[in-house]
Scaffold this motif. Structure first.
Motif, mmCIF file in Angstrom:
data_model
loop_
_atom_site.group_PDB
_atom_site.id
_atom_site.type_symbol
_atom_site.label_atom_id
_atom_site.label_comp_id
_atom_site.label_asym_id
_atom_site.label_seq_id
_atom_site.Cartn_x
_atom_site.Cartn_y
_atom_site.Cartn_z
ATOM 1 N N VAL A 65 30.983 36.081 47.288
ATOM 2 C CA VAL A 65 30.967 35.482 45.748
ATOM 3 C C VAL A 65 32.056 34.419 45.458
ATOM 4 O O VAL A 65 33.118 33.496 46.260
ATOM 5 C CB VAL A 65 32.722 36.740 45.104
ATOM 6 N N SER A 75 53.446 43.040 53.575
ATOM 7 C CA SER A 75 52.139 44.524 53.144
ATOM 8 C C SER A 75 50.877 44.288 53.216
ATOM 9 O O SER A 75 50.868 42.962 52.853
ATOM 10 C CB SER A 75 53.388 45.386 52.167
ATOM 11 N N VAL A 98 35.754 41.667 44.197
ATOM 12 C CA VAL A 98 35.167 43.089 44.767
ATOM 13 C C VAL A 98 35.623 44.020 45.034
ATOM 14 O O VAL A 98 35.029 44.926 44.633
ATOM 15 C CB VAL A 98 35.389 42.245 46.838
ATOM 16 N N GLN A 141 58.443 47.829 44.206
ATOM 17 C CA GLN A 141 57.829 46.675 45.696
ATOM 18 C C GLN A 141 59.051 46.331 46.652
ATOM 19 O O GLN A 141 59.365 45.574 45.834
ATOM 20 C CB GLN A 141 56.371 46.146 45.165
ATOM 21 N N PRO A 165 48.291 40.251 44.079
ATOM 22 C CA PRO A 165 48.490 38.705 45.669
ATOM 23 C C PRO A 165 46.501 38.537 45.468
ATOM 24 O O PRO A 165 45.887 39.603 44.885
ATOM 25 C CB PRO A 165 49.021 38.885 46.120
ATOM 26 N N ALA A 185 28.723 40.403 49.973
ATOM 27 C CA ALA A 185 28.275 39.196 49.991
ATOM 28 C C ALA A 185 29.021 38.186 49.117
ATOM 29 O O ALA A 185 29.719 38.924 47.992
ATOM 30 C CB ALA A 185 26.767 38.626 48.824
ATOM 31 N N GLY A 188 40.370 36.158 51.718
ATOM 32 C CA GLY A 188 40.597 35.306 50.066
ATOM 33 C C GLY A 188 42.095 35.211 50.664
ATOM 34 O O GLY A 188 42.512 34.267 51.385
ATOM 35 N N GLY A 189 43.080 36.151 50.213
ATOM 36 C CA GLY A 189 44.189 36.379 50.624
ATOM 37 C C GLY A 189 44.709 37.072 51.215
ATOM 38 O O GLY A 189 45.967 37.195 52.051
ATOM 39 N N GLY A 190 44.185 37.541 52.281
ATOM 40 C CA GLY A 190 44.160 39.000 53.283
ATOM 41 C C GLY A 190 45.428 40.333 52.321
ATOM 42 O O GLY A 190 45.811 39.819 53.441
HETATM 43 C C1 LIG Z 1 52.686 43.213 47.174
HETATM 44 C C2 LIG Z 1 50.949 43.688 47.081
HETATM 45 C C3 LIG Z 1 51.157 44.121 46.038
HETATM 46 C C4 LIG Z 1 50.061 44.415 45.681
HETATM 47 N N1 LIG Z 1 49.309 44.659 44.034
HETATM 48 C C5 LIG Z 1 48.076 44.971 43.826
HETATM 49 C C6 LIG Z 1 47.870 45.748 42.361
HETATM 50 O O1 LIG Z 1 48.620 45.532 41.542
HETATM 51 N N2 LIG Z 1 46.652 45.627 41.973
HETATM 52 C C7 LIG Z 1 45.861 45.750 42.901
HETATM 53 O O2 LIG Z 1 44.058 45.783 42.606
HETATM 54 N N3 LIG Z 1 46.113 45.331 44.394
HETATM 55 C C8 LIG Z 1 46.785 45.382 44.855
HETATM 56 N N4 LIG Z 1 48.080 44.157 46.087
HETATM 57 C C9 LIG Z 1 46.115 44.270 46.847
HETATM 58 C C10 LIG Z 1 45.878 43.294 46.855
HETATM 59 O O3 LIG Z 1 45.811 42.201 46.152
HETATM 60 C C11 LIG Z 1 44.127 43.195 46.188
HETATM 61 O O4 LIG Z 1 42.963 43.924 46.305
HETATM 62 C C12 LIG Z 1 43.311 41.580 45.786
HETATM 63 O O5 LIG Z 1 42.654 41.999 44.672
HETATM 64 C C13 LIG Z 1 42.639 41.197 47.064
HETATM 65 O O6 LIG Z 1 42.694 39.814 46.863
HETATM 66 P P1 LIG Z 1 42.412 38.990 48.631
HETATM 67 O O7 LIG Z 1 41.570 37.690 47.799
HETATM 68 O O8 LIG Z 1 43.386 39.059 48.854
HETATM 69 O O9 LIG Z 1 41.216 39.850 49.128
HETATM 70 P P2 LIG Z 1 40.934 40.293 50.517
HETATM 71 O O10 LIG Z 1 42.034 40.704 51.277
HETATM 72 O O11 LIG Z 1 41.085 38.390 51.607
HETATM 73 O O12 LIG Z 1 39.825 40.434 51.129
HETATM 74 C C14 LIG Z 1 39.863 41.723 50.539
HETATM 75 C C15 LIG Z 1 38.185 42.139 50.200
HETATM 76 O O13 LIG Z 1 37.317 41.365 49.666
HETATM 77 C C16 LIG Z 1 36.149 40.761 50.407
HETATM 78 N N5 LIG Z 1 36.316 39.702 49.717
HETATM 79 C C17 LIG Z 1 37.823 38.555 49.107
HETATM 80 N N6 LIG Z 1 36.935 37.330 48.656
HETATM 81 C C18 LIG Z 1 35.785 37.347 48.742
HETATM 82 C C19 LIG Z 1 34.515 36.498 48.207
HETATM 83 N N7 LIG Z 1 35.141 35.643 47.581
HETATM 84 N N8 LIG Z 1 33.529 37.270 48.793
HETATM 85 C C20 LIG Z 1 32.823 37.544 49.095
HETATM 86 N N9 LIG Z 1 33.811 38.842 49.449
HETATM 87 C C21 LIG Z 1 35.662 37.920 49.193
HETATM 88 C C22 LIG Z 1 36.994 40.670 51.742
HETATM 89 O O14 LIG Z 1 35.828 39.848 53.056
HETATM 90 C C23 LIG Z 1 37.615 41.967 52.084
HETATM 91 O O15 LIG Z 1 35.831 42.692 52.135
HETATM 92 C C24 LIG Z 1 48.281 43.861 46.401
HETATM 93 C C25 LIG Z 1 48.361 43.475 47.434
HETATM 94 C C26 LIG Z 1 50.110 42.679 48.406
HETATM 95 C C27 LIG Z 1 49.941 42.727 49.455
#
Ligand SMILES: Cc1cc2nc3c(=O)[nH]c(=O)nc-3n(C[C@H](O)[C@H](O)[C@H](O)COP(=O)(O)OP(=O)(O)OC[C@H]3O[C@@H](n4cnc5c(N)ncnc54)[C@H](O)[C@@H]3O)c2cc1C
Length: 330
Positions: free
Chosen positions: A199, A234, A142, A229, A134, A197, A69-71
């Motif tokens: 989503v 990060s 997930v 923050q 993010p 799996a 997703g957003g990594g």
């Molecule tokens: C500056 C900063 C602040 C943050 N603050 C918070 C906060 O306040 N609260 C919080 O909870 N988190 C926070 N996070 C962490 C992050 O933003 C969350 O965990 C976010 O939900 C991750 O989403 P993503 O799309 O980037 O996931 P990714 O890092 O891309 O993926 C995470 C996991 O989910 C899986 N995944 C992603 N999309 C799918 C999909 N469509 N189907 C199946 N699997 C999938 C991936 O395979 C991986 O296993 C923060 C991160 C940063 C960098």
């Protein structure tokens, strides 16, 4: 992550679906910490139907695509992700009026914060907490993303999931069993040593609210973030908060704020954030892992608590490194 990976099959499948796959593409630009090796095969999807078809094709050949997703919660290891990585840019959102509010049906690649802003503009309340988080909706489902006293579980109704060997199915929030930064999808994946799996879409139930109040709450949440923050790249909170405590406080108390490994350091503003201090693309996942281990040991020596990782790892050796981070004696 368990294999076998079949890059040739992944390429063929993605080409058949006209997804223009590329090989050996660095994933650092797709990770919020700007660190990570290449995807063996990277396919970009922009429609949920393509994500569903690609997942079905891959699963029928015993392959488990890694959906990125957003990594923003994933440390991509330096040797990259084997097999098929799917970059999720599916972003369609539909608002469906209901007698008691609005059902928001969104593709899983929609950035969560963008969705939150959209709902506020529509005069809906419920996602104000998410304006500062993010990542995508898929990642939030997930990991049950949450902030400012709320989380994804509060307003999620269901998510459509492409389980191996089945037609995509809408799972209720109850079936998804969301908990603190956790879900049934995440647990099942960990148990089987495969990525979660895919989503495809999610539904949120929101109520009409007071737009002024929603805007004010969103502004407060964003201001709080800016104060507390770092702006450097990060992965957010590195470690889960232990029961009755805050990981950041323990890390600070253990004197870790000046720790550094290569281009990666413990942030001076929020000690639970490890930041990439170098130019984007220069840090190494190995540095992040080493720094995490140093922090864990120092905190344990100081407090007796072994901090557990909140971030996930992706790559060939992800299981081995995850086991070591979870268990001091591994
Ligand atoms: C500056 C900063 C602040 C943050 N603050 C918070 C906060 O306040 N609260 C919080 O909870 N988190 C926070 N996070 C962490 C992050 O933003 C969350 O965990 C976010 O939900 C991750 O989403 P993503 O799309 O980037 O996931 P990714 O890092 O891309 O993926 C995470 C996991 O989910 C899986 N995944 C992603 N999309 C799918 C999909 N469509 N189907 C199946 N699997 C999938 C991936 O395979 C991986 O296993 C923060 C991160 C940063 C960098």
């Amino acid at each position: 992550m368990a294999g076998p990976w079949n890059p040739a099959a992944a390429l063929r499948m993605a080409r058949t679906l006209n997804l223009d796959p590329r090989t050996e593409i660095s994933l650092a630009p797709y990770s919020s910490i700007r660190i990570g090796g290449p995807a063996e095969v990277l396919a970009t999807v922009r429609r949920a139907t393509d994500l569903a078809r690609l997942a079905a094709c891959a699963q029928s050949e015993g392959q488990f695509p890694f959906v990125l997703g957003g990594g923003s919660n994933t440390l991509i290891l330096d040797d990259g992700i084997p097999g098929l990585t799917v970059l999720n840019l599916c972003r369609e959102v539909v608002f469906e009026p209901q007698p008691d509010g609005v059902l928001v049906r969104t593709d899983s690649g929609m950035p969560l914060a963008q969705l939150a802003r959209m709902t506020i503009r529509k005069g809906l309340t419920g996602l104000e907490w998410a304006v500062s988080v993010p990542g995508t909706v898929g990642g939030a489902v997930v990991g049950n993303a949450g902030a400012h006293g709320s989380d994804t579980a509060q307003h999620l109704v269901a998510a459509e999931v492409a389980m191996p060997g089945q037609e995509p199915e809408w799972l209720s929030v109850r079936e998804l069993d969301l908990a603190y930064r956790d879900s049934a999808l995440k647990r099942t994946a960990a148990n089987h040593r495969v990525p979660p799996a895919p989503v495809l879409r999610a539904q949120f139930q929101l109520r009409p609210g007071d737009p002024e109040q929603s805007r004010a709450a969103a502004k407060t949440n964003l201001e709080h973030r800016r104060r507390s923050q770092p702006v450097l790249p990060s992965l957010g909170s590195t470690f889960r908060n232990p029961p009755n405590g805050f990981a950041g406080t323990l890390i600070e108390q253990a004197g870790c704020k000046n720790l550094r490994c290569g281009a990666v350091g413990v942030d001076t503003l929020h000690a639970n954030f490890l930041v990439n201090l170098g130019t984007p693309g220069t840090g190494r996942a190995a540095d992040v892992l080493q720094l995490m281990a140093s922090v864990q040991v120092r905190v344990r020596n100081e407090t007796g608590i072994w901090l557990k990782p909140e971030i996930g790892l992706a790559g060939r050796e992800a299981d081995r490194y995850t086991a070591a981070l979870l268990n001091p004696s591994a």
